[in-house]
Write a protein that holds these residues in place. Structure first.
Motif, PDB file in Angstrom:
ATOM      1  N   GLU A 138       0.819  -1.207   0.000  1.00  0.00           N
ATOM      2  CA  GLU A 138       0.000   0.000   0.000  1.00  0.00           C
ATOM      3  C   GLU A 138       0.860   1.267   0.000  1.00  0.00           C
ATOM      4  OE1 GLU A 138      -3.784   1.909   2.411  1.00  0.00           O
ATOM      5  OE2 GLU A 138      -2.994  -0.041   2.996  1.00  0.00           O
ATOM      6  N   TYR A 139       1.926   1.293   0.782  1.00  0.00           N
ATOM      7  CA  TYR A 139       2.770   2.480   0.892  1.00  0.00           C
ATOM      8  C   TYR A 139       4.189   2.271   0.376  1.00  0.00           C
ATOM      9  CZ  TYR A 139      -1.103   3.760   3.862  1.00  0.00           C
ATOM     10  OH  TYR A 139      -2.365   4.008   4.325  1.00  0.00           O
ATOM     11  N   GLU A 140       4.609   1.022   0.288  1.00  0.00           N
ATOM     12  CA  GLU A 140       5.944   0.693  -0.190  1.00  0.00           C
ATOM     13  C   GLU A 140       5.873  -0.621  -0.957  1.00  0.00           C
ATOM     14  OE1 GLU A 140      10.005   1.217   1.971  1.00  0.00           O
ATOM     15  OE2 GLU A 140       9.251  -0.784   2.490  1.00  0.00           O
ATOM     16  N   SER A 141       6.583  -0.664  -2.084  1.00  0.00           N
ATOM     17  CA  SER A 141       6.651  -1.882  -2.883  1.00  0.00           C
ATOM     18  C   SER A 141       8.112  -2.284  -3.040  1.00  0.00           C
ATOM     19  CB  SER A 141       6.032  -1.661  -4.268  1.00  0.00           C
ATOM     20  OG  SER A 141       4.640  -1.432  -4.164  1.00  0.00           O
ATOM     21  N   THR A 142       8.323  -3.550  -3.381  1.00  0.00           N
ATOM     22  CA  THR A 142       9.666  -4.051  -3.636  1.00  0.00           C
ATOM     23  C   THR A 142       9.792  -4.355  -5.121  1.00  0.00           C
ATOM     24  OG1 THR A 142       9.768  -5.014  -1.428  1.00  0.00           O
ATOM     25  CG2 THR A 142      11.365  -5.823  -3.039  1.00  0.00           C
ATOM     26  N   PHE A 143      10.778  -3.746  -5.761  1.00  0.00           N
ATOM     27  CA  PHE A 143      11.097  -4.035  -7.149  1.00  0.00           C
ATOM     28  C   PHE A 143      12.199  -5.094  -7.146  1.00  0.00           C
ATOM     29  CE2 PHE A 143       9.889   0.218  -9.420  1.00  0.00           C
ATOM     30  CZ  PHE A 143       8.565   0.034  -9.054  1.00  0.00           C
ATOM     31  N   ILE A 144      12.001  -6.147  -7.940  1.00  0.00           N
ATOM     32  CA  ILE A 144      12.925  -7.280  -7.974  1.00  0.00           C
ATOM     33  C   ILE A 144      13.457  -7.458  -9.391  1.00  0.00           C
ATOM     34  CG2 ILE A 144      13.168  -9.769  -7.606  1.00  0.00           C
ATOM     35  CD1 ILE A 144      10.660  -9.537  -5.745  1.00  0.00           C
ATOM     36  N   PHE A 145      14.771  -7.554  -9.512  1.00  0.00           N
ATOM     37  CA  PHE A 145      15.450  -7.810 -10.781  1.00  0.00           C
ATOM     38  C   PHE A 145      16.058  -9.208 -10.659  1.00  0.00           C
ATOM     39  CE2 PHE A 145      15.227  -3.338  -9.980  1.00  0.00           C
ATOM     40  CZ  PHE A 145      14.905  -2.777 -11.200  1.00  0.00           C
ATOM     41  N   ASN A 146      15.489 -10.179 -11.388  1.00  0.00           N
ATOM     42  CA  ASN A 146      15.848 -11.582 -11.251  1.00  0.00           C
ATOM     43  C   ASN A 146      16.629 -12.028 -12.485  1.00  0.00           C
ATOM     44  OD1 ASN A 146      14.985 -14.645 -11.685  1.00  0.00           O
ATOM     45  ND2 ASN A 146      14.780 -14.208  -9.503  1.00  0.00           N
ATOM     46  N   THR A 147      17.706 -12.779 -12.277  1.00  0.00           N
ATOM     47  CA  THR A 147      18.594 -13.156 -13.380  1.00  0.00           C
ATOM     48  C   THR A 147      17.984 -14.149 -14.365  1.00  0.00           C
ATOM     49  OG1 THR A 147      19.623 -14.888 -12.038  1.00  0.00           O
ATOM     50  CG2 THR A 147      20.684 -12.709 -12.046  1.00  0.00           C
ATOM     51  N   GLU A 148      16.897 -14.806 -14.007  1.00  0.00           N
ATOM     52  CA  GLU A 148      16.244 -15.748 -14.930  1.00  0.00           C
ATOM     53  C   GLU A 148      15.189 -14.991 -15.727  1.00  0.00           C
ATOM     54  OE1 GLU A 148      13.895 -19.988 -14.871  1.00  0.00           O
ATOM     55  OE2 GLU A 148      15.188 -19.480 -13.182  1.00  0.00           O
ATOM     56  N   ALA A 149      15.637 -14.379 -16.830  1.00  0.00           N
ATOM     57  CA  ALA A 149      14.792 -13.458 -17.588  1.00  0.00           C
ATOM     58  C   ALA A 149      13.612 -14.142 -18.275  1.00  0.00           C
ATOM     59  CB  ALA A 149      15.625 -12.705 -18.621  1.00  0.00           C
ATOM     60  N   LYS A 150      13.797 -15.331 -18.777  1.00  0.00           N
ATOM     61  CA  LYS A 150      12.734 -16.021 -19.524  1.00  0.00           C
ATOM     62  C   LYS A 150      11.906 -16.883 -18.569  1.00  0.00           C
ATOM     63  CE  LYS A 150      13.744 -14.671 -23.706  1.00  0.00           C
ATOM     64  NZ  LYS A 150      12.852 -13.839 -24.457  1.00  0.00           N
ATOM     65  N   GLN A 151      10.768 -16.345 -18.155  1.00  0.00           N
ATOM     66  CA  GLN A 151       9.860 -17.074 -17.261  1.00  0.00           C
ATOM     67  C   GLN A 151       8.433 -16.800 -17.690  1.00  0.00           C
ATOM     68  OE1 GLN A 151      10.535 -16.856 -12.976  1.00  0.00           O
ATOM     69  NE2 GLN A 151      12.383 -15.662 -13.352  1.00  0.00           N
ATOM     70  N   TRP A 152       7.560 -17.742 -17.427  1.00  0.00           N
ATOM     71  CA  TRP A 152       6.143 -17.515 -17.644  1.00  0.00           C
ATOM     72  C   TRP A 152       5.567 -17.063 -16.309  1.00  0.00           C
ATOM     73  CZ3 TRP A 152       3.004 -16.825 -21.585  1.00  0.00           C
ATOM     74  CH2 TRP A 152       1.634 -16.770 -21.328  1.00  0.00           C
ATOM     75  N   GLY A 153       5.167 -15.818 -16.251  1.00  0.00           N
ATOM     76  CA  GLY A 153       4.616 -15.289 -15.012  1.00  0.00           C
ATOM     77  C   GLY A 153       5.628 -15.357 -13.888  1.00  0.00           C
ATOM     78  N   ALA A 154       5.138 -15.592 -12.691  1.00  0.00           N
ATOM     79  CA  ALA A 154       6.015 -15.715 -11.520  1.00  0.00           C
ATOM     80  C   ALA A 154       5.887 -17.106 -10.907  1.00  0.00           C
ATOM     81  CB  ALA A 154       5.656 -14.644 -10.489  1.00  0.00           C
ATOM     82  N   PHE A 155       5.401 -18.057 -11.685  1.00  0.00           N
ATOM     83  CA  PHE A 155       5.109 -19.390 -11.161  1.00  0.00           C
ATOM     84  C   PHE A 155       6.367 -20.127 -10.706  1.00  0.00           C
ATOM     85  CE2 PHE A 155       1.730 -18.357 -14.200  1.00  0.00           C
ATOM     86  CZ  PHE A 155       0.662 -18.335 -13.319  1.00  0.00           C
ATOM     87  N   ASN A 156       7.496 -19.903 -11.390  1.00  0.00           N
ATOM     88  CA  ASN A 156       8.752 -20.564 -11.029  1.00  0.00           C
ATOM     89  C   ASN A 156       9.761 -19.576 -10.462  1.00  0.00           C
ATOM     90  OD1 ASN A 156       7.939 -23.190 -11.887  1.00  0.00           O
ATOM     91  ND2 ASN A 156       8.202 -22.497 -14.000  1.00  0.00           N
TER      92      ASN A 156
END
Length: 169
Positions: free
Chosen positions: A102-120
């Protein structure tokens, strides 16, 4: 006579297929580009629409990893090392995820660029996590949009937005 019927049927089928493909997809692919110093930033994402739904806290739960778009995970590419919120992000292409709050979010940069959604999604492959302010806006953004601006980038959807400061390394 049969040849004319077959030809007419084939033409009608072709017109139907063309019309169906010409319609906009539910979450069309979009690209946001810009520069930070001499680094080129490219964000590729699928842009879902609100369609009258409640987004934050409902369709996109707060406090959980979200793919930051639709379909494949959103990707964030920088062709040179940059600083994100004062922390180093090496040149490369990353899957970009958000843990919305609501007031703060976390931005994540993940090294596994090719993914379908966030399932894995695997947090052990995170290159960088930064906390950024989240806020409500007075204007409605029907489609998810990313914008690379002078000194940063932001994501906006429905009545919410969050952004991160970017600087040259």
């Amino acid at each position: 006579m049969n040849f004319k019927k077959i030809l007419f049927s084939a033409l009608m089928l072709g017109a139907f297929v063309f019309a169906a493909q010409a319609q906009e997809k539910p979450s069309p692919a979009r690209t946001a580009e810009g520069t930070v110093g001499d680094a080129k930033i490219t964000i590729n994402y699928s842009s879902p629409a609100v369609k009258g739904r409640m987004i934050w806290g409902d369709l996109v739960p707060l406090g959980q990893v979200w793919r930051a778009g639709a379909n494949e995970a959103t990707t964030f590419t920088t062709d040179k090392d940059i600083m994100v919120e004062g922390q180093k992000l090496p040149a490369g292409t990353y899957a970009f995820f958000i843990i919305p709050g609501e007031y703060e979010s976390t931005f994540i940069f993940n090294t596994e660029a090719k993914q379908w959604g966030a399932f894995n999604y695997d947090s052990s492959k995170d290159a960088l996590r930064v906390n950024v302010p989240s806020q409500q806006t007075s204007s409605m953004e029907e489609r998810l949009v990313y914008e690379v601006k002078d000194g940063g980038f932001e994501v906006r959807w429905e009545y919410g937005k969050a952004g991160a400061k970017l600087s040259a390394q």
